[in-house]
Design a protein around this motif. Structure first.
Motif, PDB file in Angstrom:
ATOM      1  N   ALA A 267      13.435   2.437  14.999  1.00 48.20           N
ATOM      2  CA  ALA A 267      12.747   3.124  16.080  1.00 48.20           C
ATOM      3  C   ALA A 267      12.369   4.505  15.563  1.00 48.20           C
ATOM      4  O   ALA A 267      13.058   5.060  14.701  1.00 48.20           O
ATOM      5  CB  ALA A 267      13.662   3.244  17.288  1.00 48.20           C
ATOM      6  N   TYR A 268      11.269   5.035  16.045  1.00 50.03           N
ATOM      7  CA  TYR A 268      10.803   6.319  15.538  1.00 50.03           C
ATOM      8  C   TYR A 268      10.258   7.148  16.682  1.00 50.03           C
ATOM      9  O   TYR A 268       9.511   6.655  17.526  1.00 50.03           O
ATOM     10  CB  TYR A 268       9.710   6.089  14.484  1.00 50.03           C
ATOM     11  CG  TYR A 268       9.130   7.350  13.919  1.00 50.03           C
ATOM     12  CD1 TYR A 268       9.883   8.131  13.046  1.00 50.03           C
ATOM     13  CD2 TYR A 268       7.852   7.769  14.256  1.00 50.03           C
ATOM     14  CE1 TYR A 268       9.362   9.300  12.522  1.00 50.03           C
ATOM     15  CE2 TYR A 268       7.318   8.937  13.733  1.00 50.03           C
ATOM     16  CZ  TYR A 268       8.084   9.698  12.864  1.00 50.03           C
ATOM     17  OH  TYR A 268       7.576  10.848  12.341  1.00 50.03           O
ATOM     18  N   MET A 274      12.347  11.890  14.450  1.00 52.28           N
ATOM     19  CA  MET A 274      13.676  11.281  14.306  1.00 52.28           C
ATOM     20  C   MET A 274      13.553   9.767  14.204  1.00 52.28           C
ATOM     21  O   MET A 274      12.868   9.124  14.987  1.00 52.28           O
ATOM     22  CB  MET A 274      14.521  11.649  15.518  1.00 52.28           C
ATOM     23  CG  MET A 274      15.931  11.140  15.494  1.00 52.28           C
ATOM     24  SD  MET A 274      16.993  12.058  14.377  1.00 52.28           S
ATOM     25  CE  MET A 274      17.232  13.560  15.315  1.00 52.28           C
ATOM     26  N   GLU A 275      14.253   9.250  13.220  1.00 49.25           N
ATOM     27  CA  GLU A 275      14.231   7.827  12.979  1.00 49.25           C
ATOM     28  C   GLU A 275      15.592   7.260  13.363  1.00 49.25           C
ATOM     29  O   GLU A 275      16.613   7.923  13.161  1.00 49.25           O
ATOM     30  CB  GLU A 275      14.038   7.618  11.489  1.00 49.25           C
ATOM     31  CG  GLU A 275      13.316   6.373  11.120  1.00 49.25           C
ATOM     32  CD  GLU A 275      12.959   6.422   9.643  1.00 49.25           C
ATOM     33  OE1 GLU A 275      13.878   6.389   8.822  1.00 49.25           O
ATOM     34  OE2 GLU A 275      11.745   6.495   9.346  1.00 49.25           O
ATOM     35  N   SER A 276      15.613   6.076  13.901  1.00 48.78           N
ATOM     36  CA  SER A 276      16.926   5.491  14.168  1.00 48.78           C
ATOM     37  C   SER A 276      16.846   3.983  14.060  1.00 48.78           C
ATOM     38  O   SER A 276      15.770   3.397  14.101  1.00 48.78           O
ATOM     39  CB  SER A 276      17.415   5.905  15.555  1.00 48.78           C
ATOM     40  OG  SER A 276      16.456   5.594  16.526  1.00 48.78           O
ATOM     41  N   LEU A 277      17.988   3.385  13.889  1.00 50.63           N
ATOM     42  CA  LEU A 277      18.069   1.933  13.885  1.00 50.63           C
ATOM     43  C   LEU A 277      18.786   1.532  15.161  1.00 50.63           C
ATOM     44  O   LEU A 277      19.904   1.970  15.408  1.00 50.63           O
ATOM     45  CB  LEU A 277      18.842   1.434  12.666  1.00 50.63           C
ATOM     46  CG  LEU A 277      18.093   1.448  11.347  1.00 50.63           C
ATOM     47  CD1 LEU A 277      19.035   1.182  10.193  1.00 50.63           C
ATOM     48  CD2 LEU A 277      16.979   0.420  11.346  1.00 50.63           C
ATOM     49  N   LEU A 314      13.029 -12.816  26.842  1.00 47.47           N
ATOM     50  CA  LEU A 314      12.723 -12.185  25.564  1.00 47.47           C
ATOM     51  C   LEU A 314      11.223 -11.945  25.426  1.00 47.47           C
ATOM     52  O   LEU A 314      10.419 -12.716  25.942  1.00 47.47           O
ATOM     53  CB  LEU A 314      13.184 -13.086  24.407  1.00 47.47           C
ATOM     54  CG  LEU A 314      14.672 -13.367  24.297  1.00 47.47           C
ATOM     55  CD1 LEU A 314      14.935 -14.325  23.146  1.00 47.47           C
ATOM     56  CD2 LEU A 314      15.449 -12.078  24.098  1.00 47.47           C
ATOM     57  N   VAL A 315      10.869 -10.881  24.715  1.00 46.48           N
ATOM     58  CA  VAL A 315       9.449 -10.660  24.461  1.00 46.48           C
ATOM     59  C   VAL A 315       8.966 -11.753  23.510  1.00 46.48           C
ATOM     60  O   VAL A 315       9.741 -12.307  22.740  1.00 46.48           O
ATOM     61  CB  VAL A 315       9.173  -9.272  23.843  1.00 46.48           C
ATOM     62  CG1 VAL A 315       9.506  -8.179  24.836  1.00 46.48           C
ATOM     63  CG2 VAL A 315       9.948  -9.078  22.552  1.00 46.48           C
ATOM     64  N   ASP A 316       7.659 -12.071  23.584  1.00 49.43           N
ATOM     65  CA  ASP A 316       7.145 -13.174  22.777  1.00 49.43           C
ATOM     66  C   ASP A 316       7.278 -12.913  21.290  1.00 49.43           C
ATOM     67  O   ASP A 316       7.676 -13.768  20.536  1.00 49.43           O
ATOM     68  CB  ASP A 316       5.680 -13.451  23.126  1.00 49.43           C
ATOM     69  CG  ASP A 316       5.569 -14.136  24.477  1.00 49.43           C
ATOM     70  OD1 ASP A 316       6.573 -14.765  24.891  1.00 49.43           O
ATOM     71  OD2 ASP A 316       4.520 -14.030  25.120  1.00 49.43           O
ATOM     72  N   SER A 317       6.888 -11.707  20.901  1.00 47.08           N
ATOM     73  CA  SER A 317       7.001 -11.416  19.480  1.00 47.08           C
ATOM     74  C   SER A 317       7.461  -9.978  19.272  1.00 47.08           C
ATOM     75  O   SER A 317       7.375  -9.153  20.185  1.00 47.08           O
ATOM     76  CB  SER A 317       5.670 -11.652  18.786  1.00 47.08           C
ATOM     77  OG  SER A 317       4.655 -11.075  19.554  1.00 47.08           O
ATOM     78  N   THR A 318       7.920  -9.714  18.078  1.00 52.14           N
ATOM     79  CA  THR A 318       8.478  -8.409  17.752  1.00 52.14           C
ATOM     80  C   THR A 318       7.401  -7.325  17.841  1.00 52.14           C
ATOM     81  O   THR A 318       6.258  -7.550  17.454  1.00 52.14           O
ATOM     82  CB  THR A 318       9.029  -8.469  16.321  1.00 52.14           C
ATOM     83  OG1 THR A 318       9.772  -9.680  16.201  1.00 52.14           O
ATOM     84  CG2 THR A 318       9.911  -7.297  16.020  1.00 52.14           C
ATOM     85  N   VAL A 319       7.777  -6.159  18.334  1.00 53.86           N
ATOM     86  CA  VAL A 319       6.845  -5.035  18.383  1.00 53.86           C
ATOM     87  C   VAL A 319       6.437  -4.701  16.958  1.00 53.86           C
ATOM     88  O   VAL A 319       7.283  -4.508  16.093  1.00 53.86           O
ATOM     89  CB  VAL A 319       7.518  -3.801  19.022  1.00 53.86           C
ATOM     90  CG1 VAL A 319       6.572  -2.611  19.006  1.00 53.86           C
ATOM     91  CG2 VAL A 319       7.958  -4.110  20.443  1.00 53.86           C
ATOM     92  N   ARG A 324       6.099   1.644  15.646  1.00 56.66           N
ATOM     93  CA  ARG A 324       7.418   2.287  15.595  1.00 56.66           C
ATOM     94  C   ARG A 324       7.719   2.925  14.238  1.00 56.66           C
ATOM     95  O   ARG A 324       8.830   2.890  13.761  1.00 56.66           O
ATOM     96  CB  ARG A 324       8.509   1.283  15.979  1.00 56.66           C
ATOM     97  CG  ARG A 324       8.418  -0.013  15.233  1.00 56.66           C
ATOM     98  CD  ARG A 324       9.320  -1.084  15.833  1.00 56.66           C
ATOM     99  NE  ARG A 324       9.038  -2.353  15.230  1.00 56.66           N
ATOM    100  CZ  ARG A 324       9.585  -2.792  14.102  1.00 56.66           C
ATOM    101  NH1 ARG A 324      10.480  -2.079  13.485  1.00 56.66           N
ATOM    102  NH2 ARG A 324       9.240  -3.959  13.608  1.00 56.66           N
ATOM    103  N   CYS A 325       6.698   3.499  13.622  1.00 55.73           N
ATOM    104  CA  CYS A 325       6.994   4.242  12.401  1.00 55.73           C
ATOM    105  C   CYS A 325       6.089   5.445  12.272  1.00 55.73           C
ATOM    106  O   CYS A 325       5.163   5.632  13.048  1.00 55.73           O
ATOM    107  CB  CYS A 325       6.878   3.340  11.182  1.00 55.73           C
ATOM    108  SG  CYS A 325       5.214   2.825  10.835  1.00 55.73           S
TER     109      CYS A 325
END
Length: 603
Positions: A267-268, A274-277, A314-319, A324-325
Motif C-alpha cells: 500500500a502506498y 509512506m509505503e506499507s505492507l 471478495l473483489v473480482d480481481s486484485t487492485v 498503489r505505488c
DNA sequence: GAGCACTGC
C-alpha cells in the motif's frame, strides 16, 4: 439473634429467585433461543457447521449451553469454545457460569495461558485459540472434546486458521497426496512450520509422516529447491508458501491446497510517501488461481478456510499495482514519450489525481521536469533512460558531477534489489557478527558499498587463481553463505550494476571514485536524497523534513543505536511504527548548501 | 529492538 438471620436468609433466597428468573427471561429473549432445537440437530448431523448471527444474538454464551442440554457432554466429553483474546475467554466463562447458576471452574470454566480455572468437572470450557492449538499438539484428535466452537472466526488469526484447518483434519482423514498452503509472509511460514513439526511428532505412529518445506522469495534458492523434491514413501509433503506459488513457481504433485484467503499487499500513501505492507483478503481471481494449483496431475481438492458468503464478497480481481505505488517513474516515462497531459491520459486503470500531482511535484524537485512540466534537458532525458527509481537516476547524475559515480552506482544497484542481508532466526547472532565486518559508522549506504566490494574481491581472487566460471560462482556462493548475504539478491545487484554501468557510459557520465573521501560521498548522498532527510527530536524520535512525519530508525539499520542528529534515508515504511531504512549520517548544514532550491528558504 | 507478497525495465 436467630430470627434476624432467618429473615435475612429468606430475603436472600427471594433475591436469588428473582435473579434466577431474570436470567431465565433474558436468555429466552435472545434471538438465538428460538432456534435452539434446530442448532443442536444441525450440530449433531454435520461434522462442520458455520453459524452466522448478529452481535449480541447470544452465539457465544448460549450455543454451548444448548449443546450441553442437548447431551453433548455425556461420557465426560467437553465442549470447547475458542476466543481470539484472553479477556474474552475469561469474561464469557464467568457470565455463562452465572447463567448456569454454578461456581466458575465447575461445570463452566476457562483456560488461558498462565491461568486455568477448569477442573475435572468442567464440561463447557472457554479458551484462547492458541491454547487449544497447544492441546492439539498433545492430542491431535482433541479426543476429550465432543464439539469445538471456533468463535469470532471472522477475526482471523493465524491460530484460528491453522485450527480450522486441523479440525478439517490438514492430514489424517484425507488420502495420500502433497499439500500446498498459502500464507502471507516469512514470519507466518516460520511459525506455522514450527507448530506443524511439533504436532507431527505426536501423530499416531501408524499414520503417515509429515514433511514441511517452506518457500518464499527471500529464502536462499538451495532451500527453495527443497519444495520441489518429492517426499519419501509414506510421507506427506506440506509446502508452506507465499504467493510465490500462486503464479511464479509450479510445484508438481500437489493434490490439496489450503487457502486461508489472505495476502500481503503493498500500500502506498502518495501524500506522505509512506509505503506499507498490509494483509488483505485475496481477490476472487487469486482464490481461483490458488485452487487451480491443486491436482494438476490428477484429482485435487482445495480447502478454502473462509465461508462461501465471504467468497462472494471478495473483489473480482486484485487492485492493479499502478493504483498503489509511487508513480514518479511512470510519469517520467510518459513525459519521455511526449505525453504531456498526464492527468488526462487514458490509463486502463486511472491512478488518483493526488498520486499523479505528487509525482509531478517530485519530478520537478528532482529537476527532471521544468516548472512548466516539460522534460528538462539533459537531466530529465537522462533520467528517463535509466531503468531506475527517478531518485536513484538523479543520484547517478549528481554523483557524476561530484566525482563519486563508482560508489553511487554500487549503492543504487544494491538499493534496487531485495534485501542483501539474510538473517535466519535460528542463526541471528552469527548473522549479526558477519554483518559487523562490513558495517560503516557513517551509515548503511557505505555498508552496502563494503559488501559489494568484498564480494567483488572474492570473485577477483578466484579469477586470479585461474578458476573456471563455475568454480568462481561456487566460491561466491560459499562466501555469501559464510557472510549471511543473500546470494540471489547479490547476483541481482551485480546484474543491475552492469546494466546501469552500460547506460551511464553511453550517456557519457563521468567515471570517477571518491577514494577514501567518505565526506564527499555523504555530501553526494545528501545532494541526491535531500527530499528524504530527517532530524532527531529531543525525545529521540526523528522528524522527516519533507512531510513533518514522526519516524523511527528501523532496527535493521547500522545507525539504530547511534541515533545521529541528522540523516538521509531511502525507504519510509510503516509496520508497527513509521520507520526509515537505509540511512546515512549527514551534516544538516549540507542540506541548505546542496539543495538550496528546497531548503534555503526554510532556514 | 523489526520480522520483510510478486513481477518487470
Amino acid at each position: 439473634m436467630p430470627s434476624f438471620s432467618a429473615g435475612a436468609s429468606a430475603q436472600k433466597q427471594q433475591n436469588y429467585q428473582r435473579r434466577r428468573q431474570q436470567v431465565r427471561e433474558q436468555r429466552k429473549s435472545l434471538p438465538i433461543a428460538s432456534v435452539e432445537k434446530r442448532l443442536v440437530d444441525e450440530v449433531r448431523k454435520n461434522d462442520t457447521l458455520i453459524i452466522v448471527g448478529e452481535t449480541g444474538s447470544g452465539k457465544t454464551t448460549q450455543l454451548p449451553q444448548f449443546l450441553y442440554d442437548g447431551g453433548f457432554c455425556q461420557y465426560g466429553k467437553v465442549i470447547g469454545i475458542t476466543q481470539p483474546r484472553r479477556v474474552a475467554a475469561v469474561t464469557v466463562a464467568k457470565r455463562v457460569a452465572e447463567e448456569c447458576n454454578d461456581q466458575l471452574g465447575k461445570k463452566v470454566g476457562y483456560s488461558i495461558r498462565f491461568d486455568d480455572s477448569t477442573s475435572n468437572a468442567t464440561r463447557i470450557k472457554y479458551m484462547t485459540d492458541g491454547l487449544l492449538l497447544r492441546e492439539a499438539l498433545l492430542d491431535p484428535l482433541l479426543s476429550k472434546y465432543s464439539v469445538i466452537v471456533v468463535d469470532e472466526a471472522h477475526e482471523r488469526t493465524v491460530h484460528t486458521d491453522v485450527l480450522l484447518g486441523l479440525l478439517k483434519k490438514i492430514h489424517l482423514e484425507e488420502g495420500p497426496g502433497d499439500i500446498l498452503a498459502f500464507l502471507t509472509g516469512q514470519e507466518e511460514i516460520e511459525s506455522l512450520e514450527r507448530l506443524i513439526n511439533e504436532r507431527a511428532r505426536l501423530l499416531p505412529p501408524e499414520s503417515s509422516k509429515i514433511w514441511t518445506t517452506p518457500i518464499y522469495s527471500s529464502l536462499p534458492s538451495e532451500q527453495q529447491m527443497n519444495a520441489f523434491k518429492s517426499a519419501p514413501a509414506g510421507t506427506r509433503k506440506v509446502v508452506l508458501a507465499t504467493n510465490i506459488a500462486e503464479t511464479s513457481v509450479t510445484i508438481p504433485g500437489i493434490k490439496y491446497v489450503i487457502d486461508p484467503g489472505m495476502v500481503k499487499a503493498r500500500a502506498y500513501n502518495p501524500v506522505t510517501g509512506m509505503e506499507s505492507l498490509i494483509i488483505i483478503p485475496v481477490s476472487k481471481a487469486q482464490a481461483l488461481q490458488r485452487s487451480g494449483r491443486a491436482g494438476r496431475e490428477g484429482p485435487g481438492k482445495c480447502f478454502r478456510l473462509f465461508q462461501e458468503s465471504e467468497f462472494d464478497k471478495l473483489v473480482d480481481s486484485t487492485v492493479p499495482e499502478i493504483k498503489r505505488c509511487n508513480l514518479s517513474n511512470v510519469v517520467l516515462q510518459l513525459k519521455a514519450l511526449e505525453i504531456d497531459d498526464i492527468i488526462g491520459f487514458d490509463f486502463m486503470e486511472k491512478p488518483s489525481r493526488t498520486a499523479i500531482l505528487k509525482s509531478l511535484e517530485q519530478l520537478i524537485l528532482l529537476g527532471a521536469l521544468t516548472d512548466d512540466y516539460k522534460l528538462s534537458d539533459p537531466v530529465g532525458h537522462q533520467m528517463a533512460r535509466l531503468p531506475l527509481d527517478p531518485m536513484y537516476s538523479k543520484a547517478l547524475i549528481v554523483s557524476s558531477e561530484l566525482k563519486c559515480l563508482e560508489e553511487m552506482l554500487i549503492v543504487v544497484s544494491m538499493l534496487s534489489v531485495e534485501s542483501i542481508f539474510f538473517s535466519p532466526r535460528e542463526k541471528l547472532e552469527e548473522a549479526r557478527a558477519a554483518r559487523k565486518g562490513f558495517e560503516s559508522l557513517e551509515g548503511d549506504h557505505i555498508t552496502l558499498v563494503n559488501v559489494y566490494r568484498a564480494a567483488a574481491e572474492c570473485l577477483e581472487k578466484s579469477k586470479n587463481a585461474n578458476a573456471k566460471e563455475r568454480t568462481m560462482e561456487k566460491a561466491l556462493t560459499r562466501w555469501c553463505r559464510e557472510n549471511f548475504i543473500n546470494h540471489r539478491s547479490l547476483k541481482h545487484a551485480r546484474d543491475v550494476h552492469s546494466q546501469i554501468q552500460g547506460h551511464v557510459q553511453q550517456m557519457g557520465l563521468n567515471p570517477s571514485s571518491c577514494g577514501e573521501d567518505m565526506v564527499l560521498f555523504r555530501r553526494c548522498l545528501t545532494a541526491a536524497f535531500f527530499l528524504n532527510a530527517a532530524m532527531r527530536q529531543p525525545d529521540g524520535s526523528y522528524r522527516a523534513l519533507a512531510t513533518s512525519q514522526s519516524v523511527q530508525i528501523h532496527p535493521s539499520s547500522g545507525l539504530f543505536r547511534t541515533k545521529p542528529d541528522c540523516v538521509i534515508f531511502n525507504e519510509l515504511v510503516r509496520t508497527t511504527q513509521n520507520y526509515v531504512k537505509n540511512l546515512t549520517r549527514i551534516d544538516p548544514l549540507w542540506l541548505a548548501e546542496l539543495a538550496p532550491q528546497y531548503y534555503a528558504t526554510e532556514d
